[in-house]
Each structure stands twice: as structure tokens, then as C-alpha cells.
Design a protein around this motif. Structure first.
Motif, PDB file in Angstrom:
ATOM      1  N   ALA A  13       0.813  -1.223   0.000  1.00 63.29           N
ATOM      2  CA  ALA A  13       0.000   0.000   0.000  1.00 63.29           C
ATOM      3  C   ALA A  13       0.844   1.270   0.000  1.00 63.29           C
ATOM      4  N   ASP A  14       2.114   1.163   0.404  1.00 62.25           N
ATOM      5  CA  ASP A  14       2.988   2.329   0.481  1.00 62.25           C
ATOM      6  C   ASP A  14       3.844   2.534  -0.766  1.00 62.25           C
ATOM      7  N   ILE A  15       3.729   1.667  -1.749  1.00 61.19           N
ATOM      8  CA  ILE A  15       4.507   1.831  -2.985  1.00 61.19           C
ATOM      9  C   ILE A  15       3.927   3.008  -3.759  1.00 61.19           C
ATOM     10  N   ASP A  16       4.783   3.966  -4.060  1.00 59.82           N
ATOM     11  CA  ASP A  16       4.388   5.219  -4.686  1.00 59.82           C
ATOM     12  C   ASP A  16       4.800   5.226  -6.162  1.00 59.82           C
ATOM     13  N   LEU A  17       3.891   5.610  -7.038  1.00 55.81           N
ATOM     14  CA  LEU A  17       4.158   5.593  -8.480  1.00 55.81           C
ATOM     15  C   LEU A  17       5.345   6.463  -8.858  1.00 55.81           C
ATOM     16  N   VAL A  76      17.528 -12.712   2.010  1.00 54.73           N
ATOM     17  CA  VAL A  76      18.857 -12.962   2.558  1.00 54.73           C
ATOM     18  C   VAL A  76      18.907 -14.415   3.011  1.00 54.73           C
ATOM     19  N   SER A  77      19.919 -15.134   2.545  1.00 55.36           N
ATOM     20  CA  SER A  77      20.144 -16.509   2.969  1.00 55.36           C
ATOM     21  C   SER A  77      21.628 -16.635   3.309  1.00 55.36           C
ATOM     22  N   GLY A  78      21.924 -16.574   4.605  1.00 58.03           N
ATOM     23  CA  GLY A  78      23.329 -16.569   5.006  1.00 58.03           C
ATOM     24  C   GLY A  78      24.017 -15.316   4.492  1.00 58.03           C
ATOM     25  N   ARG A  79      25.104 -15.498   3.752  1.00 59.97           N
ATOM     26  CA  ARG A  79      25.826 -14.359   3.178  1.00 59.97           C
ATOM     27  C   ARG A  79      25.334 -14.004   1.782  1.00 59.97           C
ATOM     28  N   ASN A  80      24.370 -14.749   1.276  1.00 59.08           N
ATOM     29  CA  ASN A  80      23.874 -14.535  -0.083  1.00 59.08           C
ATOM     30  C   ASN A  80      22.615 -13.683  -0.091  1.00 59.08           C
ATOM     31  N   ARG A  81      22.441 -12.953  -1.188  1.00 57.79           N
ATOM     32  CA  ARG A  81      21.258 -12.126  -1.412  1.00 57.79           C
ATOM     33  C   ARG A  81      20.637 -12.541  -2.737  1.00 57.79           C
ATOM     34  N   TYR A  82      19.302 -12.648  -2.739  1.00 58.16           N
ATOM     35  CA  TYR A  82      18.585 -13.032  -3.952  1.00 58.16           C
ATOM     36  C   TYR A  82      17.471 -12.015  -4.195  1.00 58.16           C
ATOM     37  N   VAL A  83      17.463 -11.444  -5.381  1.00 58.49           N
ATOM     38  CA  VAL A  83      16.536 -10.370  -5.718  1.00 58.49           C
ATOM     39  C   VAL A  83      15.493 -10.872  -6.706  1.00 58.49           C
ATOM     40  N   SER A  84      14.253 -10.436  -6.498  1.00 57.76           N
ATOM     41  CA  SER A  84      13.186 -10.743  -7.447  1.00 57.76           C
ATOM     42  C   SER A  84      12.249  -9.541  -7.551  1.00 57.76           C
ATOM     43  N   LEU A  85      11.553  -9.477  -8.655  1.00 63.17           N
ATOM     44  CA  LEU A  85      10.603  -8.416  -8.926  1.00 63.17           C
ATOM     45  C   LEU A  85       9.349  -8.616  -8.083  1.00 63.17           C
ATOM     46  N   ARG A  86       8.800  -7.560  -7.549  1.00 63.29           N
ATOM     47  CA  ARG A  86       7.551  -7.625  -6.779  1.00 63.29           C
ATOM     48  C   ARG A  86       6.367  -7.474  -7.743  1.00 63.29           C
ATOM     49  N   ARG A  87       6.301  -8.355  -8.689  1.00 62.06           N
ATOM     50  CA  ARG A  87       5.317  -8.250  -9.771  1.00 62.06           C
ATOM     51  C   ARG A  87       3.874  -8.197  -9.246  1.00 62.06           C
ATOM     52  N   ALA A  92      -0.880  -5.062  -8.502  1.00 63.46           N
ATOM     53  CA  ALA A  92      -2.028  -4.704  -7.665  1.00 63.46           C
ATOM     54  C   ALA A  92      -2.132  -3.184  -7.504  1.00 63.46           C
ATOM     55  N   ARG A  93      -0.990  -2.521  -7.347  1.00 63.33           N
ATOM     56  CA  ARG A  93      -0.982  -1.066  -7.157  1.00 63.33           C
ATOM     57  C   ARG A  93      -1.193  -0.312  -8.465  1.00 63.33           C
ATOM     58  N   LEU A  97       1.130  -1.306 -15.575  1.00 58.12           N
ATOM     59  CA  LEU A  97       2.367  -0.525 -15.613  1.00 58.12           C
ATOM     60  C   LEU A  97       3.577  -1.371 -16.013  1.00 58.12           C
ATOM     61  N   LEU A  98       3.740  -2.530 -15.380  1.00 59.29           N
ATOM     62  CA  LEU A  98       4.919  -3.350 -15.670  1.00 59.29           C
ATOM     63  C   LEU A  98       4.931  -3.817 -17.115  1.00 59.29           C
ATOM     64  N   ASP A  99       3.785  -4.225 -17.619  1.00 59.55           N
ATOM     65  CA  ASP A  99       3.725  -4.664 -19.014  1.00 59.55           C
ATOM     66  C   ASP A  99       4.089  -3.526 -19.955  1.00 59.55           C
ATOM     67  N   ALA A 100       3.611  -2.322 -19.660  1.00 55.93           N
ATOM     68  CA  ALA A 100       3.939  -1.165 -20.496  1.00 55.93           C
ATOM     69  C   ALA A 100       5.438  -0.858 -20.442  1.00 55.93           C
ATOM     70  N   LEU A 101       6.020  -0.917 -19.264  1.00 61.87           N
ATOM     71  CA  LEU A 101       7.457  -0.653 -19.126  1.00 61.87           C
ATOM     72  C   LEU A 101       8.288  -1.721 -19.833  1.00 61.87           C
ATOM     73  N   LEU A 102       7.888  -2.974 -19.681  1.00 64.28           N
ATOM     74  CA  LEU A 102       8.631  -4.054 -20.333  1.00 64.28           C
ATOM     75  C   LEU A 102       8.509  -3.970 -21.850  1.00 64.28           C
TER      76      LEU A 102
END
Length: 119
Positions: A13-17, A76-87, A92-93, A97-102
Motif C-alpha cells: 500500500a505504500d509503494i508510490d508511483l 537474505v540466505s546466510g551471506r547470499n542475497r537473492y533479488v526478485s521483482l515484486r510483480r 495490484a498497485r 504498468l509493468l507490461d507497459a514498461l517491459l
């Protein structure tokens, strides 16, 4: 401390365009966004992201900007970091938008991601 945890990120809810668009207004971050669009988790290693010409701290900065804007989530898993898109959260917000940007991503063409840079 749990074995796997998430780095701080805004609630859906706090993600700002404006903040999302500012975060994606950089060619390197747009490159990362396009990479993350496959729906998988990605290692933070610049070599696996097509950013081996950038210093690790520079790539880390770009990832932090995206996470703090609500575009990505970092596990975060131990010393590793894994990033993913909050699609799901972004769809929902801001439906569509994502389809247009892609769809516009190829219009960015060659840029800082494709040429060696000093960092």
C-alpha cells in the motif's frame, strides 16, 4: 535470527508511483528490471546480471534504490542475497504498468549497461 529473511521494503500500500518511476529512470536499473521480469530470484553477482563492467558496490546501490522504491524484494540466505521483482504487488498497485514498461524496454537501446564504465 531466521535462516532466510527479507531486507526492509515498503508495504504494498505504500509503494508510490513517482518513486517507482524515478527508480526505473536509470538505464542500469531498467536493465535490472528487465532481467528480473522473468519471475525468478537472481543472485546479486554483477557477472550474472550482465553488469560485470560495473563495480559490485555500484550494482548494490542500484539494487537498494529499486528495493526501497518497492520494485524488488531481496531475500537474505546466510551471506547470499537473492533479488526478485515484486510483480504481484506492483500489478495490484498499478495495473498494466509493468507490461507497459517491459514493452518499452527495447526502446532504451544501447546505453551504460552495454559499454564499460569507470565506477
Amino acid at each position: 535470527m531466521p535462516e532466510d529473511e527479507r531486507l526492509p521494503q515498503p508495504a504494498t500500500a505504500d509503494i508510490d508511483l513517482v518513486t517507482v518511476l524515478q527508480a526505473l529512470g536509470d538505464p542500469v536499473r531498467m536493465h535490472l528490471f528487465s532481467s528480473y521480469a522473468d519471475g525468478r530470484e537472481h543472485s546479486c553477482d554483477p557477472r550474472y546480471l550482465g553488469l560485470s563492467h560495473l563495480h559490485k558496490s555500484t550494482v548494490s546501490h542500484h539494487m537498494r534504490v529499486m528495493r526501497e522504491a518497492g520494485v524488488t524484494t531481496t531475500r537474505v540466505s546466510g551471506r547470499n542475497r537473492y533479488v526478485s521483482l515484486r510483480r504481484d504487488d506492483l500489478d495490484a498497485r498499478f495495473p498494466g504498468l509493468l507490461d507497459a514498461l517491459l514493452a518499452s524496454a527495447p526502446a532504451f537501446g544501447p546505453g551504460p549497461c552495454d559499454a564499460p564504465q569507470d565506477s
